[in-house]
Structures are given as structure tokens and as C-alpha cells.
Design a protein around this motif. Structure first.
Motif, PDB file in Angstrom:
ATOM      1  N   LYS A   1      -5.887  16.933   2.002  1.00 50.28           N
ATOM      2  CA  LYS A   1      -6.842  16.904   3.187  1.00 50.28           C
ATOM      3  C   LYS A   1      -5.120  17.351   3.789  1.00 50.28           C
ATOM      4  N   THR A   2      -3.281  17.443   3.109  1.00 50.33           N
ATOM      5  CA  THR A   2      -2.072  17.548   3.302  1.00 50.33           C
ATOM      6  C   THR A   2      -1.681  18.944   3.072  1.00 50.33           C
ATOM      7  N   GLU A   3      -0.777  19.406   4.021  1.00 49.85           N
ATOM      8  CA  GLU A   3      -0.280  20.212   3.479  1.00 49.85           C
ATOM      9  C   GLU A   3       0.083  20.342   1.969  1.00 49.85           C
ATOM     10  N   LEU A   4       0.859  19.437   1.854  1.00 46.28           N
ATOM     11  CA  LEU A   4       1.514  18.862   0.661  1.00 46.28           C
ATOM     12  C   LEU A   4       0.715  18.579  -0.865  1.00 46.28           C
ATOM     13  N   GLY A   5      -0.440  18.628  -0.600  1.00 47.84           N
ATOM     14  CA  GLY A   5      -1.543  18.035  -1.025  1.00 47.84           C
ATOM     15  C   GLY A   5      -2.270  19.763  -1.908  1.00 47.84           C
ATOM     16  N   ARG A   6      -2.410  20.361  -0.931  1.00 45.41           N
ATOM     17  CA  ARG A   6      -2.755  22.127  -0.965  1.00 45.41           C
ATOM     18  C   ARG A   6      -2.246  22.378  -2.036  1.00 45.41           C
ATOM     19  N   LYS A   7      -0.270  22.420  -2.506  1.00 41.05           N
ATOM     20  CA  LYS A   7       0.815  23.357  -2.273  1.00 41.05           C
ATOM     21  C   LYS A   7       0.542  22.819  -3.740  1.00 41.05           C
ATOM     22  N   VAL A   8      -0.209  21.335  -4.214  1.00 45.63           N
ATOM     23  CA  VAL A   8       0.451  21.032  -5.430  1.00 45.63           C
ATOM     24  C   VAL A   8      -0.926  21.471  -6.021  1.00 45.63           C
ATOM     25  N   VAL A   9      -2.128  21.853  -4.950  1.00 45.53           N
ATOM     26  CA  VAL A   9      -3.190  22.649  -6.314  1.00 45.53           C
ATOM     27  C   VAL A   9      -3.181  23.557  -6.079  1.00 45.53           C
ATOM     28  N   ALA A  10      -2.871  23.954  -5.824  1.00 47.11           N
ATOM     29  CA  ALA A  10      -2.655  25.669  -5.911  1.00 47.11           C
ATOM     30  C   ALA A  10      -1.706  26.248  -6.516  1.00 47.11           C
ATOM     31  N   GLY A  11      -0.604  25.124  -7.178  1.00 45.97           N
ATOM     32  CA  GLY A  11       0.184  25.886  -8.427  1.00 45.97           C
ATOM     33  C   GLY A  11       1.532  25.834  -7.143  1.00 45.97           C
ATOM     34  N   GLU A  12       1.845  25.628  -6.356  1.00 45.38           N
ATOM     35  CA  GLU A  12       3.219  25.799  -5.915  1.00 45.38           C
ATOM     36  C   GLU A  12       4.147  25.252  -5.962  1.00 45.38           C
ATOM     37  N   ILE A  13       3.416  23.240  -6.069  1.00 43.99           N
ATOM     38  CA  ILE A  13       4.917  22.480  -6.574  1.00 43.99           C
ATOM     39  C   ILE A  13       3.951  22.007  -7.754  1.00 43.99           C
ATOM     40  N   THR A  14       4.732  21.536  -8.838  1.00 37.37           N
ATOM     41  CA  THR A  14       4.316  21.175 -10.171  1.00 37.37           C
ATOM     42  C   THR A  14       5.063  20.006 -10.515  1.00 37.37           C
TER      43      THR A  14
ATOM     44  N   ILE B   1       7.196  16.293  -9.567  1.00 36.08           N
ATOM     45  CA  ILE B   1       7.513  14.911  -7.934  1.00 36.08           C
ATOM     46  C   ILE B   1       8.848  15.446  -7.409  1.00 36.08           C
ATOM     47  N   GLN B   2       9.797  15.943  -7.822  1.00 39.87           N
ATOM     48  CA  GLN B   2      10.520  16.025  -7.172  1.00 39.87           C
ATOM     49  C   GLN B   2      11.017  16.971  -6.311  1.00 39.87           C
ATOM     50  N   GLU B   3      10.013  18.286  -6.826  1.00 41.23           N
ATOM     51  CA  GLU B   3       9.675  19.649  -6.339  1.00 41.23           C
ATOM     52  C   GLU B   3       9.466  19.003  -4.615  1.00 41.23           C
ATOM     53  N   ALA B   4       8.289  18.023  -4.876  1.00 42.29           N
ATOM     54  CA  ALA B   4       7.529  17.629  -3.916  1.00 42.29           C
ATOM     55  C   ALA B   4       8.599  16.660  -2.672  1.00 42.29           C
ATOM     56  N   LEU B   5       9.278  15.753  -3.405  1.00 42.52           N
ATOM     57  CA  LEU B   5       9.795  15.262  -2.566  1.00 42.52           C
ATOM     58  C   LEU B   5      10.693  15.907  -2.292  1.00 42.52           C
ATOM     59  N   ALA B   6      11.304  17.178  -2.843  1.00 39.79           N
ATOM     60  CA  ALA B   6      12.446  17.741  -1.920  1.00 39.79           C
ATOM     61  C   ALA B   6      11.656  18.356  -0.539  1.00 39.79           C
ATOM     62  N   THR B   7      10.750  18.773  -0.509  1.00 33.43           N
ATOM     63  CA  THR B   7      10.424  19.196   0.949  1.00 33.43           C
ATOM     64  C   THR B   7      10.354  18.533   2.161  1.00 33.43           C
ATOM     65  N   GLY B   8      10.117  17.056   1.836  1.00 33.54           N
ATOM     66  CA  GLY B   8      10.818  16.738   3.399  1.00 33.54           C
ATOM     67  C   GLY B   8       9.039  16.166   3.715  1.00 33.54           C
TER      68      GLY B   8
END
Length: 214
Positions: A7-20, A22-29
Motif C-alpha cells: 500500500k506504500t510507495e516503498l512496498g510497491r518498489k520492493v515488489v517490482a524489484g526496483e529495491i532488492t 535493506i540498504q537500498e530501502a533505507l537509503a530512499t528515505g
């Protein structure tokens, strides 16, 4: 997990494979608001319940009983989280506390910051850090290999799940409250990552931030 719809932008990016990672996820802010994100990015996450205690309150309708649960999660490799939730039933409250810990996940810096250390392995912390909650103050100091985790049981659990092998901890104030101690230590570990370093200082004491790549 296959039925999870982000339901969140970060979640959608993870599911789409844009973020793989935890470092990338935290770096997005972007705010971390969905526990399944952590389940996907950190599949080797370990979980510990460190405290369950009953809280009783008197109200006009009588005595109300709730349970306060404190949990720690970590992958033993530079990632750790702390959560505390209260609820009417123990089992659902434990689940919620674990989810809260996942949403509070942080990366820490590790290194060989002890003056007695001659190894290139980041077995401890790169420098001394302190954290405080209420009257409880916790200081963590780097230690050389072989010392182990010189702290109480809660401190050992948190440092082990964070990936720290050797360290000394010192406490001041009221240390009997498990959550206050755990939160003070968590804040101290967070400072290893948030402390600003001079250019090139990452090379000192063999510092690494977050997950160590094999």
C-alpha cells in the motif's frame, strides 16, 4: 506473503524489484510502514521476545489488564530493530511487537575500534557510543576479539542480533526496567550510523555499515 498487496510507495518498489536490499530501502528515505517489506529484504531475520509483563489499571468499569511486550529483531549482520507494544492478549501482542521492531529497523556501523585490537575483522564497534532513555544511560565501548559481549542478558541479545561479537557496556541510572535499558542501547547503536565522519574516516578501524558482504 504471496497474497500481500503493498500500500506504500516503498512496498510497491520492493515488489517490482526496483529495491532488492535493506540498504537500498533505507537509503530512499521513504517511510517503512509495512512489515512484509522486511520479510522480503531480510529473509534471515531472527526474532527474540525479551520482556512480557502485565499492566493493571483501575477504571470506572473495574480492573483492566493488558500485556506489554518488548521484542528485538536482527540478522546478526549489521541490521537490528526494537519494538514495544501493549495489548489485551499475549500472542497477538507479541506478533504486533515483532512487526513494530521490523518497522524500527536500523543499520549500524561495525569495526575494530579498540586500541587493543590488531585484527582487520570488524568484530566490535568503531567507536564508543551512548544512549539514554529516562534515567537509564548505556555506554558501549569497542573491545578486542575474544572478550565477548560484556553486558547483561538483554544487551547480549541485542548486540548479537546486531552482529557485534565483542563489546563492553556500562550503565547508569535505573537499569531494572528492561525496555528502558534496551531502548537506551538501541539509541546508542543508532549513533554508530548517524554520527558524521570526516572524508576517508570510514577506512579507520575497518568500518562497515549494515550488512557485510561475503
Amino acid at each position: 506473503m504471496s497474497n500481500w498487496t503493498p500500500k506504500t510507495e516503498l512496498g510497491r518498489k520492493v515488489v517490482a524489484g526496483e529495491i532488492t536490499t535493506i540498504q537500498e530501502a533505507l537509503a530512499t528515505g521513504l517511510p517503512l510502514r509495512e512489515p512484509p517489506i522486511i520479510d522480503l529484504l531480510v529473509p534471515d531475520m531472527l526474532e527474540e521476545v525479551i520482556d512480557i509483563h502485565m499492566v493493571q489499571r483501575m477504571s470506572d468499569s473495574g480492573r483492566r489488564v493488558r500485556f506489554a511486550v518488548t521484542t528485538i529483531v536482527g540478522n546478526g549482520n549489521g541490521v537490528v530493530g526494537l519494538g514495544r507494544v501493549s495489548g489485551k492478549l499475549v500472542r497477538p501482542t507479541i506478533t504486533k511487537a515483532l512487526d513494530r521492531a521490523k518497522l524500527n529497523i536500523i543499520e549500524i556501523r561495525r569495526g575494530s575500534g579498540s586500541w587493543e585490537c590488531s585484527t582487520a575483522v570488524p568484530n566490535s564497534l568503531p567507536f564508543e557510543v551512548s544512549g539514554r532513555t529516562g534515567s537509564t544511560r548505556v555506554t558501549i565501548k569497542p573491545a578486542p576479539p575474544g572478550v565477548g559481549l560484556v553486558t547483561n542478558q538483554v544487551g547480549q541479545i541485542m548486540l548479537k542480533l546486531a552482529g557485534v561479537e565483542d563489546a563492553w557496556s556500562f550503565t547508569k541510572g535505573q537499569t531494572q526496567t528492561i525496555y528502558n535499558f534496551a531502548n537506551a542501547m538501541f539509541k546508542a547503536l543508532e549513533k554508530t550510523s548517524t554520527t558524521k565522519l570526516l572524508p576517508g574516516q570510514d577506512d579507520f578501524h575497518n568500518m562497515i555499515k549494515g550488512v557485510k558482504q561475503e
